[in-house]
Design a protein around this motif. Structure first.
Motif, mmCIF file in Angstrom:
data_model
loop_
_atom_site.group_PDB
_atom_site.id
_atom_site.type_symbol
_atom_site.label_atom_id
_atom_site.label_comp_id
_atom_site.label_asym_id
_atom_site.label_seq_id
_atom_site.Cartn_x
_atom_site.Cartn_y
_atom_site.Cartn_z
ATOM 1 N N LYS A 43 -7.595 -13.571 24.646
ATOM 2 C CA LYS A 43 -6.993 -14.001 26.432
ATOM 3 C C LYS A 43 -6.421 -13.053 26.414
ATOM 4 O O LYS A 43 -5.029 -13.964 25.601
ATOM 5 N N SER B 96 -2.748 -12.646 29.448
ATOM 6 C CA SER B 96 -2.771 -12.539 31.083
ATOM 7 C C SER B 96 -1.614 -11.808 31.056
ATOM 8 O O SER B 96 -0.417 -11.746 30.326
ATOM 9 N N GLN C 62 -9.869 -9.519 26.727
ATOM 10 C CA GLN C 62 -10.743 -10.900 27.778
ATOM 11 C C GLN C 62 -9.217 -11.196 28.639
ATOM 12 O O GLN C 62 -8.063 -11.777 28.693
ATOM 13 N N THR D 239 -6.930 -11.030 32.377
ATOM 14 C CA THR D 239 -7.019 -11.059 34.018
ATOM 15 C C THR D 239 -5.365 -10.865 33.836
ATOM 16 O O THR D 239 -3.974 -11.052 33.745
ATOM 17 N N GLU E 168 -0.760 -20.427 22.206
ATOM 18 C CA GLU E 168 -1.244 -19.657 23.457
ATOM 19 C C GLU E 168 0.242 -20.108 24.656
ATOM 20 O O GLU E 168 1.384 -20.485 24.192
ATOM 21 N N SER F 256 -3.623 -18.240 27.435
ATOM 22 C CA SER F 256 -4.163 -17.440 26.795
ATOM 23 C C SER F 256 -3.292 -17.086 25.723
ATOM 24 O O SER F 256 -2.616 -18.001 24.926
ATOM 25 N N GLU F 257 -3.821 -16.482 24.682
ATOM 26 C CA GLU F 257 -2.892 -16.010 23.255
ATOM 27 C C GLU F 257 -2.277 -15.334 23.041
ATOM 28 O O GLU F 257 -0.983 -15.670 23.001
#
Length: 383
Positions: free
Chosen positions: A7, A9, A30, A32, A136, A149-150
């Motif tokens: 993930k 961001s 993934q 965002t 994270e 997120s990571e």
């Protein structure tokens, strides 16, 4: 490392942010994107994407071999300001074609590609802070929403609200230069489709075609000291623009006469960031290395960053190592390009005997001048 399902961001939905989102999403992450504006819109402005940026756009499948919406460059004509006399001509770089884009068109292409690949784009998402937790990063919005997120990527521009987290509060330096931006119709003009750079003492004007040669992008830059406000969306007065460049003759005089709307952009500059990342949060594009517009490389550097960031996650064993590799590789390249842009700012505005000597030199070496910057244009972040 395998980034499938990892993930991210990304703070900022501009060219760099969307390109990074697309590069990561295409590798299985993934992503965002958190954009503070209520809509992905851009004021009328042009930009140049040279071969080093086009390589990334093609690798992302954003454009084809013949780019959509791109206006091909045929080199640049150098002119003297008084009567528009042609001094020399700089041909297109040998590394590959440069294309001129309306910024909104390129943003639309990146946005469509990102959405189609599955990137989650949140508009009206104003970030309040980023907090690191074990393993994270947490992005907190002003409305209280939280995104974990990571890895978090700050691609929120030269006035980044995230950069101070890594570098502390910095005071931008006013460069004593102000840019006027405008667009005028091209269709009724009998001009070559080449870009034009008209140089005068303490000022210069750049023009080039957009949208299949239906529009002309105009950037007029002058040296000034009476300025306090940082920003690039400030409304300007077309009559004041004409007054400040009243001694420019030739084609520029006619072009400025047609300007009905203009924006003013004071050129403030921050240095290339000392710290680009902390193992969970990283800077990208202008947030890491804001540059003056005199090499037309701001968007290209952001595209390079985006691709190499995603590549680093593929090649390194973990998030911390990936961000360290990204910073180590990109900093020296970015600083060198930023320094080249700063040098051009001085070269465009020479006065007196130095200006005349420079013109004589340009007459002799202008056709070979692109070779001086081939190291910029021939760089391939995807290689």
């Amino acid at each position: 490392m395998n980034i499938d399902g990892l993930k991210f961001s990304i703070i900022g939905g501009g060219i760099g942010g969307l390109a990074a989102a697309l590069a990561l999403q295409q590798r299985g992450a993934q992503v965002t994107v958190l954009e503070q504006a209520p809509a992905l819109t851009e004021m009328g402005a042009g930009l140049q994407i040279s071969a080093n940026g086009m390589t990334v756009l093609r690798a992302l499948n954003v454009v084809g071999q013949v780019p959509e919406h791109g206006q091909i460059s045929h080199g640049t004509v150098l002119r003297d300001y008084r009567r528009g006399r042609i001094i020399s001509h700089i041909p297109a770089p040998a590394a590959g074609q440069t294309y001129y884009y309306h910024r909104a068109d390129l943003l639309d292409l990146l946005h469509s590609a990102a959405v189609n690949s599955g990137v989650d784009i949140r508009l009206g998402a104003r970030v309040e802070k980023v907090v690191n937790h074990p393993g994270e990063a947490e992005v907190v919005l002003e409305n209280g929403a939280r995104f974990r997120s990571e890895c978090a990527i700050s691609a929120d521009g030269g006035r980044s609200a995230i950069r101070p987290i890594l570098n502390g509060v910095e005071n931008p330096q006013f460069t004593h230069q102000v840019a006027w931006r405008a667009m005028v119709p091209w269709s009724h003009r009998d001009h070559s489709p080449r870009a034009s750079l008209t140089m005068g003492p303490g000022r210069h004007v750049v023009t080039y075609p957009l949208r299949n040669q239906s529009l002309m992008n105009v950037v007029a830059i002058e040296e000034r000291s009476d300025w306090q406000e940082e920003g690039w969306r400030l409304q300007g007065d077309p009559n004041e623009l004409r007054q400040r460049f009243a001694d420019f003759g030739g084609p520029v005089r006619d072009i400025l006469a047609d300007v009905t709307q203009t924006h003013v952009w004071a050129l403030f500059l921050r240095p290339v960031a000392k710290n680009w990342q902390d193992g969970r949060l990283a800077l990208l594009g202008d947030a890491a290395h804001p540059t003056l517009p005199f090499m037309a490389q701001g968007a290209c550097l952001a595209l390079e960053d985006a691709w190499f960031l995603a590549r680093s996650f593929e090649e390194q064993p973990g998030v911390t190592q990936a961000l360290a590799a990204y910073e180590a590789h990109r900093r020296s390249r970015a600083k060198r390009v930023v320094d080249a842009a700063g040098a051009n700012a001085r070269n465009f505005h020479l006065r007196g005997p130095m200006r005349l000597a420079a013109q004589l030199a340009l007459m002799a070496v202008g056709p070979r001048l692109a070779q001086k910057y081939e190291w910029i244009y021939s760089y391939d972040a995807t290689a």
